[in-house]
Design an enzyme around this catalytic site. Structure first.
Site, PDB file in Angstrom:
ATOM      1  N   HIS A  73       0.845  -1.207   0.000  1.00  0.00           N
ATOM      2  CA  HIS A  73       0.000   0.000   0.000  1.00  0.00           C
ATOM      3  C   HIS A  73       0.875   1.251   0.000  1.00  0.00           C
ATOM      4  CE1 HIS A  73      -3.912  -1.913   1.773  1.00  0.00           C
ATOM      5  NE2 HIS A  73      -3.387  -2.627   0.802  1.00  0.00           N
ATOM      6  N   TYR A 201      -9.045   4.745   8.205  1.00  0.00           N
ATOM      7  CA  TYR A 201      -9.159   5.080   9.626  1.00  0.00           C
ATOM      8  C   TYR A 201     -10.282   6.117   9.741  1.00  0.00           C
ATOM      9  CZ  TYR A 201      -4.574   2.931  10.562  1.00  0.00           C
ATOM     10  OH  TYR A 201      -3.527   2.055  10.705  1.00  0.00           O
ATOM     11  N   PRO A 293      -2.936  -0.030  19.211  1.00  0.00           N
ATOM     12  CA  PRO A 293      -2.727  -0.483  17.829  1.00  0.00           C
ATOM     13  C   PRO A 293      -3.024   0.552  16.736  1.00  0.00           C
ATOM     14  CG  PRO A 293      -4.712  -1.471  18.743  1.00  0.00           C
ATOM     15  CD  PRO A 293      -4.065  -0.730  19.858  1.00  0.00           C
ATOM     16  N   LYS A 297       1.952  -0.364  15.082  1.00  0.00           N
ATOM     17  CA  LYS A 297       3.391  -0.395  15.352  1.00  0.00           C
ATOM     18  C   LYS A 297       3.894  -1.558  16.198  1.00  0.00           C
ATOM     19  CE  LYS A 297       4.716   3.260  13.244  1.00  0.00           C
ATOM     20  NZ  LYS A 297       4.818   2.856  11.861  1.00  0.00           N
ATOM     21  N   TYR A 385       4.154   6.759  10.089  1.00  0.00           N
ATOM     22  CA  TYR A 385       3.366   5.567   9.756  1.00  0.00           C
ATOM     23  C   TYR A 385       4.198   4.552   8.969  1.00  0.00           C
ATOM     24  CZ  TYR A 385      -0.801   2.817   8.762  1.00  0.00           C
ATOM     25  OH  TYR A 385      -1.722   1.800   8.707  1.00  0.00           O
TER      26      TYR A 385
END
Ligand code: FAD
Ligand code: PHB
Length: 391
Positions: A73, A201, A293, A297, A385
């Site tokens: 991604h 998200y 979460p 990570k 990220y």
């Protein structure tokens, strides 16, 4: 009595990756795991691998299936106020990417490689204790196949997760930093095609939701819920209804539904111990720290720890140099705290705490709008990220 160089307690990602890295560096290790192989391979957990994690698994020679089945991604979506906003992870970080591949699959690949190499990995050990960690010849004692065993070694790697025995064994030498959250995640796996090419998200008035995937046919989704949420109150229809609501868009959006085959509640916590070592016992992964979460990570951080530990052990055995081992905790904690900050920031930006006051809700919205509209702010999210560079 048996002997080895490094005794690894725990066959989760931290213990298994460490064993693999040590094998490639010519260091001997024995891995001890409380649970059965089936149990460990069936445990559903994280799904996002940073590029550095993938690169490390590649170098360790265990990434063949990952490259075949993992989904690369280049962005993620933030969804709030009925609108969607894409964060161009690759564009903002000079081409770095993430790979979606279940932790379970990583663990299966590592176990297969370990067993194929014929090196020791013992499942279903019990009564595990550590001794003499302040000496140069510590020991791990355990019961295996009905016999009591004492394993003498030079170094113990405590990779036994948050509920393991290694951290408590040196508790008096550690300082704990922690934060609990007033919410948890209800996670599902379902036979449904992903409704988006990238992870979503969502911050919705009803609470956070995440749309993720495991393959082109299987989705993984999460809903913010109470820490004491009763799964009986969540029949499949309610799960889908709530997911549809939290992912709604002004322009219209419908999530693909399918048979749910796994459902569970994950508590959320931030936790760090300092230092991550005492004498000849070194903690790695969830044994030393937990992140909520939301930043994806936990697994990546576990792998980052053992990369540092493997290099330190290589120098120790190569030239007797203990500088790497002495600096282990300090070196790991820099990354640990950066990741703690990022995970806590993502969590507070995306969840609705119970009883959230209207002022707080406005601040959250302003923060989300800023992250999605400012190049600097989206870059901050993106570079954290995809993960910091390897040291
Ligand atoms: P673990 O994976 O916990 O492995 C530790 C191993 O040690 C286990 O196999 C355990 O059985 C074994 N063990 C324990 N005690 C002993 C003992 N006494 N002797 C021998 N062996 C022992 N992260 C995300 O990014 N996204 C997620 O969605 C996500 N979901 C999660 C859900 C749950 C329920 C949990 C617990 C964690 C989740 N995480 C998630 C975090 C992520 O999975 C962990 O950070 C990662 O598993 C850490 O790897 P580890 O090897 O340090 O620990
Ligand atoms: C997952 O796919 O399980 C997943 C993805 C992103 C997260 C957490 C979990 O932040």
């Amino acid at each position: 009595m048996t002997e080895t160089q490094v005794a690894i307690v725990g066959a989760g990602p931290a213990g298994l990756v460490l064993a693999r890295l040590l094998k490639r560096r010519g260091v001997e290790a024995v891995v001890l795991e409380l649970r059965s192989r089936d149990y460990v391979e069936g445990r559903v957990r994280a799904g996002v691998l940073e590029q550095r994690t993938v690169d490390l698994l590649d170098e360790a020679g265990v990434a063949e299936r990952l490259h075949r089945e993992g989904m690369v991604h280049q962005g993620v979506e933030l969804r709030f106020g009925g609108r969607s906003h894409r964060i161009d992870l690759s564009g903002l970080t000079g081409g770095r990417k993430i790979t979606v591949y279940g932790q379970q699959e990583v663990v299966k690949d590592l176990i297969a490689a370990r067993l194929e190499s014929g090196l020791p990995l013992h499942f279903e050990v019990s009564d595990v204790t550590v001794a003499d960690v302040e000496s140069e010849r510590p020991a791990v004692r355990f019961t295996h196949e009905g016999s009591e065993v004492e394993l003498r070694c030079d170094v113990i790697a405590g990779c036994d997760g948050f509920h393991g025995i290694c951290r408590p064994a040196i508790a008096s030498a550690l300082r704990v930093f922690e934060r609990e959250y007033p919410f948890a995640w209800l996670g599902i796996l379902a036979n449904a095609k992903p409704s988006s090419e990238e992870l979503i998200y969502a911050n919705h008035a009803n609470g956070f939701a995440l749309h993720s995937m495991r393959s082109p046919e299987v989705i993984r989704s999460y809903l913010q819920c109470r820490p004491d949420e009763d799964l009986d109150e969540w029949p499949d229809e309610r799960v889908w209804e709530e997911l549809q609501t939290r992912f709604e868009l002004d322009e219209g959006f419908s999530l693909n539904e399918g048979e749910i085959f796994d459902k569970g509640v994950t508590p959320m916590r931030s936790f760090v111990v300092e230092p991550m070592q005492h004498g000849r016992l070194f903690l790695a992964g969830d044994a030393a720290h937990i992140v909520p979460p939301t930043g994806a990570k936990g697994l990546n951080l576990a792998v980052a720890d053992v990369e540092v530990l493997a290099s330190a052990l290589e120098s120790f055995y190569g030239s007797g140099d203990t500088a790497g081992l002495d600096a282990y905790s300090e070196q790991c904690l820099r990354r640990v705290w950066r990741v703690q900050h990022f995970s806590s920031w993502m969590t507070s930006m995306l969840h609705r705490p119970p009883g959230q006051d209207p002022f707080e809700a406005k601040l959250q919205l302003s923060q989300l709008e800023y992250v999605c509209s400012s190049h600097a702010a989206s870059t901050t999210l993106a570079e954290n990220y995809v993960g910091l560079e390897r040291v």
